[in-house]
Each structure stands twice: as structure tokens, then as C-alpha cells.
Design an enzyme around this catalytic site. Sequence first.
Site, mmCIF file in Angstrom:
data_model
loop_
_atom_site.group_PDB
_atom_site.id
_atom_site.type_symbol
_atom_site.label_atom_id
_atom_site.label_comp_id
_atom_site.label_asym_id
_atom_site.label_seq_id
_atom_site.Cartn_x
_atom_site.Cartn_y
_atom_site.Cartn_z
ATOM 1 N N HIS A 183 62.644 78.156 26.875
ATOM 2 C CA HIS A 183 62.647 78.209 25.404
ATOM 3 C C HIS A 183 61.984 79.531 25.014
ATOM 4 O O HIS A 183 61.048 79.970 25.689
ATOM 5 C CB HIS A 183 61.883 77.004 24.837
ATOM 6 C CG HIS A 183 61.788 76.967 23.337
ATOM 7 N ND1 HIS A 183 62.833 77.346 22.508
ATOM 8 C CD2 HIS A 183 60.771 76.600 22.516
ATOM 9 C CE1 HIS A 183 62.451 77.193 21.241
ATOM 10 N NE2 HIS A 183 61.214 76.744 21.222
ATOM 11 N N SER B 124 86.926 52.907 8.738
ATOM 12 C CA SER B 124 87.973 52.403 7.847
ATOM 13 C C SER B 124 88.313 53.443 6.779
ATOM 14 O O SER B 124 87.520 54.358 6.509
ATOM 15 C CB SER B 124 87.489 51.127 7.166
ATOM 16 O OG SER B 124 86.473 51.452 6.230
ATOM 17 N N GLY C 60 65.105 66.939 30.862
ATOM 18 C CA GLY C 60 65.031 67.166 32.296
ATOM 19 C C GLY C 60 65.620 66.064 33.164
ATOM 20 O O GLY C 60 66.271 66.355 34.169
ATOM 21 N N ASP D 109 55.130 74.419 25.432
ATOM 22 C CA ASP D 109 55.130 75.714 24.749
ATOM 23 C C ASP D 109 53.750 76.106 24.223
ATOM 24 O O ASP D 109 53.370 77.273 24.273
ATOM 25 C CB ASP D 109 56.157 75.692 23.609
ATOM 26 C CG ASP D 109 57.568 75.542 24.156
ATOM 27 O OD1 ASP D 109 58.030 76.448 24.875
ATOM 28 O OD2 ASP D 109 58.209 74.496 23.892
ATOM 29 N N THR D 110 52.996 75.107 23.718
ATOM 30 C CA THR D 110 51.689 75.411 23.136
ATOM 31 C C THR D 110 50.662 75.794 24.195
ATOM 32 O O THR D 110 49.643 76.406 23.885
ATOM 33 C CB THR D 110 51.155 74.194 22.344
ATOM 34 O OG1 THR D 110 51.279 73.034 23.161
ATOM 35 C CG2 THR D 110 51.936 73.999 21.060
ATOM 36 N N VAL D 111 50.926 75.431 25.461
ATOM 37 C CA VAL D 111 49.999 75.702 26.557
ATOM 38 C C VAL D 111 50.346 77.012 27.271
ATOM 39 O O VAL D 111 49.526 77.609 27.961
ATOM 40 C CB VAL D 111 50.055 74.510 27.558
ATOM 41 C CG1 VAL D 111 49.285 74.778 28.814
ATOM 42 C CG2 VAL D 111 49.581 73.216 26.905
HETATM 43 P P1 NAD Z 1 56.566 68.490 29.390
HETATM 44 O O1 NAD Z 1 55.599 68.243 28.302
HETATM 45 O O2 NAD Z 1 57.527 67.432 29.762
HETATM 46 O O3 NAD Z 1 55.822 68.873 30.734
HETATM 47 C C1 NAD Z 1 54.886 69.840 30.833
HETATM 48 C C2 NAD Z 1 54.147 69.758 32.154
HETATM 49 O O4 NAD Z 1 53.230 70.860 32.181
HETATM 50 C C3 NAD Z 1 53.276 68.523 32.336
HETATM 51 O O5 NAD Z 1 53.948 67.494 32.979
HETATM 52 C C4 NAD Z 1 52.158 69.055 33.209
HETATM 53 O O6 NAD Z 1 52.572 68.967 34.551
HETATM 54 C C5 NAD Z 1 52.062 70.513 32.871
HETATM 55 N N1 NAD Z 1 50.917 70.896 32.026
HETATM 56 C C6 NAD Z 1 50.536 70.348 30.841
HETATM 57 N N2 NAD Z 1 49.449 70.967 30.371
HETATM 58 C C7 NAD Z 1 49.142 71.936 31.267
HETATM 59 C C8 NAD Z 1 48.120 72.910 31.345
HETATM 60 N N3 NAD Z 1 47.181 73.029 30.399
HETATM 61 N N4 NAD Z 1 48.105 73.753 32.417
HETATM 62 C C9 NAD Z 1 49.043 73.651 33.385
HETATM 63 N N5 NAD Z 1 50.036 72.735 33.358
HETATM 64 C C10 NAD Z 1 50.069 71.896 32.326
HETATM 65 O O7 NAD Z 1 57.317 69.852 29.006
HETATM 66 P P2 NAD Z 1 58.899 70.093 28.894
HETATM 67 O O8 NAD Z 1 59.455 69.270 27.790
HETATM 68 O O9 NAD Z 1 59.508 70.022 30.261
HETATM 69 O O10 NAD Z 1 58.916 71.613 28.374
HETATM 70 C C11 NAD Z 1 58.803 72.723 29.246
HETATM 71 C C12 NAD Z 1 59.601 73.867 28.648
HETATM 72 O O11 NAD Z 1 60.986 73.510 28.609
HETATM 73 C C13 NAD Z 1 59.222 74.192 27.196
HETATM 74 O O12 NAD Z 1 59.316 75.585 27.020
HETATM 75 C C14 NAD Z 1 60.306 73.487 26.382
HETATM 76 O O13 NAD Z 1 60.520 74.081 25.137
HETATM 77 C C15 NAD Z 1 61.496 73.688 27.302
HETATM 78 N N6 NAD Z 1 62.617 72.753 27.110
HETATM 79 C C16 NAD Z 1 62.401 71.418 27.087
HETATM 80 C C17 NAD Z 1 63.485 70.548 26.961
HETATM 81 C C18 NAD Z 1 63.287 69.059 26.970
HETATM 82 O O14 NAD Z 1 64.260 68.352 26.685
HETATM 83 N N7 NAD Z 1 62.128 68.519 27.281
HETATM 84 C C19 NAD Z 1 64.796 71.060 26.867
HETATM 85 C C20 NAD Z 1 64.986 72.439 26.943
HETATM 86 C C21 NAD Z 1 63.879 73.268 27.075
#
Ligand code: NAD
Length: 349
Positions: free
Chosen positions: A112, A256, A138, A88-90
Site C-alpha cells: 500500500h 423484478s 491475505g 501502515d501506522t507502524v
Molecule cells: P495486519 O494488521 O494483518 O498484520 C500486521 C502484522 O505486523 C502483525 O500480524 C504483526 O505480526 C506485525 N506487527 C504489528 N505491529 C508491529 C510492530 N510494532 N513491529 C513489528 N511488527 C509488527 O496487516 P495487513 O492487513 O496484512 O497489512 C499489511 C500491509 O498490507 C499494509 O500496508 C496494508 O495496507 C496492506 N494491504 C492489506 C490488505 C488486507 O486486506 N489486509 C490488502 C492489500 C494491502
Amino acid sequence: MTDEFENPLYYDDDADESYLDDKTVAVLGYGSQGHAHAQNLADSGVDVVVGLRESSSSRSAVKADGLRVETPKQAAKEADLVSVLVPDTVQPAVYEEIAPVMEAGDTLQFAHGFNIHYGQIEPSEDVNVTMVAPKSPGHLVRRNYENDEGTPGLLAVNQDATGDAHDIGLAYAKAIGCTRAGVVETTFREETETDLFGEQAVLCGGVTSLVKQGYETLVDAGYSREMAYFECLNELKLIVDLMYEGGLGEMWDSVSDTAEYGGLTRGDRVVDDSARERMEEILEEVQDGTFARQWITENQAGRPSYKRLRHAEKNHDIEAVGEDLRALFAWGEEAETEEKEKTRTTADD
Ligand code: NAD
Ligand code: MG
């Protein structure tokens, strides 16, 4: 679709995968969600291209999984639907990169709602903005799909430029296996605010504080660290498993009578009305954007408080005693697995 609940609920029969038929889907990121969405979409017959930086170490994994990989910008350019699954931060920075190649009628898909809801990404009005958010990490989204099972999920449409954004979102949810289990309709606002509140007040923040306070209370009173760990952390799983299976009722039925009476008379004294007031404050900070601003600023500053708090949490005494004890559990589990293997071998013979 059922109208028993406040929010509509969708299953496989409500979704039409043909909305993705002539579309190329770009999955940006190959982490927890990215690898699962990309592979499930591909196995559902969708044309998928993964978007990763040239320097990304995940590129080889994508190729090993038999998928095509391009830069995020090139993938987005080829795609009609762009699924944004980088952290999300990226996401705002990645969106800047792909914005010039987004075309009218394309769909920008999220898992999200944070960046859309708090205005960190402002897509042009001529693209669809959808969310399909599996309620699961995932690796389970992938494993369930492979086992012909589903993963519950959420669906939201924030912008409908083409008139069929809802159908496209549902088709995506079906292709990754979510409609097999059930998909709940929501909004970006509801998903974002409930998700943040839940993880802060109850799931991640609330529970860990409860565990640490309980542990410290016992240890400070002179009880052994091992006993305190078992009581306040390890046993939590058993209790949560029961609640997950059958709600609070199944948990109360399984413990219990003494535990039930003690819990019912004492629980509300620990998490009392003042705790409830602070939950309401935390919810307000989520709703009015205070939390979002704080987290965005924290990231811009290189995460100083985040690093400090993380370090302190890692160094809590409960983590040290837990590591030692879990090593013993692992020994126990291995022995159990070996025992089962033996039984299986014997049975097969
Ligand atoms: P993650 O941290 O597992 O994976 C992010 C991937 O993004 C990395 O593996 C890399 O391939 C890539 N990445 C990282 N920095 C990058 C950059 N600067 N430029 C391009 N690619 C880059 O992330 P995640 O947990 O799969 O989350 C992805 C989205 O899914 C988010 O919006 C999160 O809120 C949402 N989400 C996550 C979960 C969960 O359980 N992990 C569940 C529901 C929704
Ligand atoms: Mg969550």
C-alpha cells in the site's frame, strides 16, 4: 501485456521469476498479507526470512509454517528485498529500525502506498521502491495460490535505483501468484488516493451510512427492526454479489421490473448531486494530504476520536438486532451443511 486499458496489464508470461533467484526476501510482519506473501514466496522457491519483534506472538506461527524468523532489523540485513507488511501506522517506526541496514541496490517493497506517498517514509535514493498490492485479503492470496489460482494485484515502481526494479516487482507479483490472475500497473499516488477515496466514500464509509440511514428511516416509521435489518443490510450481499459477477446490468436484470423501475427513479434522489459534491470534497482532502495529516495526528494522540467513533458504531441498534438474527441464520446454515454432509456420505456409500 495488453494495451486495451489505460494502465498496462501483466500476466505470468510477462514476468520472469529469475529476478528473485539469488535474492533473499525479508517479509516484515506475519498478519493478513505477511503470512500469505511469505508462504507463497517460499513455495515458489524464493529464499524467505520473516521479520518479527522478539515479543511477537506470531513467531510460533512462522515456525509452525516451516519458515525462518528473525528480528525485523536482522531479517532486513540478510535480505536483498524487504517486503514491509506491518500495519501502515507502524511502518515508519519499523523503517527507522531497518534503514541503517538497507544497502544500495536493495528493494523496499510495499502493499500500500500511504507512507511513501505522504512522505512518512523517505528511503535513500540508492534503493528500489516498489509496490505489489494484491486486491484481496491475505487469506485469499494464500488460498488461491494453494488452489493454483491467482489473486489480481497492482504493481508500481516509485524509485528505480538498479534499472530493473520493474522486473523485480513483476517477479515478486508472480511468486505470490498475482500474475496468474492479472496485475495492473499503477503509481503510488494513484493506488493510495483511489484506495483511500474508495474506502471512505463508497466501500466502507458510504455503504455503512446508506445502510444505517435506511434502517433508521424504517424503524422510525414504525416498522420492525428485523424487517429493517433484512431489507437494508442482509439483502445487500445478494445485490453486491450480482454486481460483482456481472456489473450493474446483471443486478438490474435479476431483480423484478418493479425493483428496477423504483431503483432507477429513486436512487439518484438519495445519492444526489450534493452527495457527489461531498465526494469531491473528500477526494480533495485525500489529494491535498488533509486526511493523511488528520490520521497521523490522531495516531500520535492515541486515537481518541477513532475509539469514540468505533464505540458508537458498535452500539448502533442495527448491530444488536443483527447479532440476534445472525444467530438464527447460523442455525439455518449448520442445518444445511449437515444435510449436505448426509447426502455426501450417502453418495460415497
Ligand atoms: P495486519 O494488521 O494483518 O498484520 C500486521 C502484522 O505486523 C502483525 O500480524 C504483526 O505480526 C506485525 N506487527 C504489528 N505491529 C508491529 C510492530 N510494532 N513491529 C513489528 N511488527 C509488527 O496487516 P495487513 O492487513 O496484512 O497489512 C499489511 C500491509 O498490507 C499494509 O500496508 C496494508 O495496507 C496492506 N494491504 C492489506 C490488505 C488486507 O486486506 N489486509 C490488502 C492489500 C494491502
Ligand atoms: Mg483497500
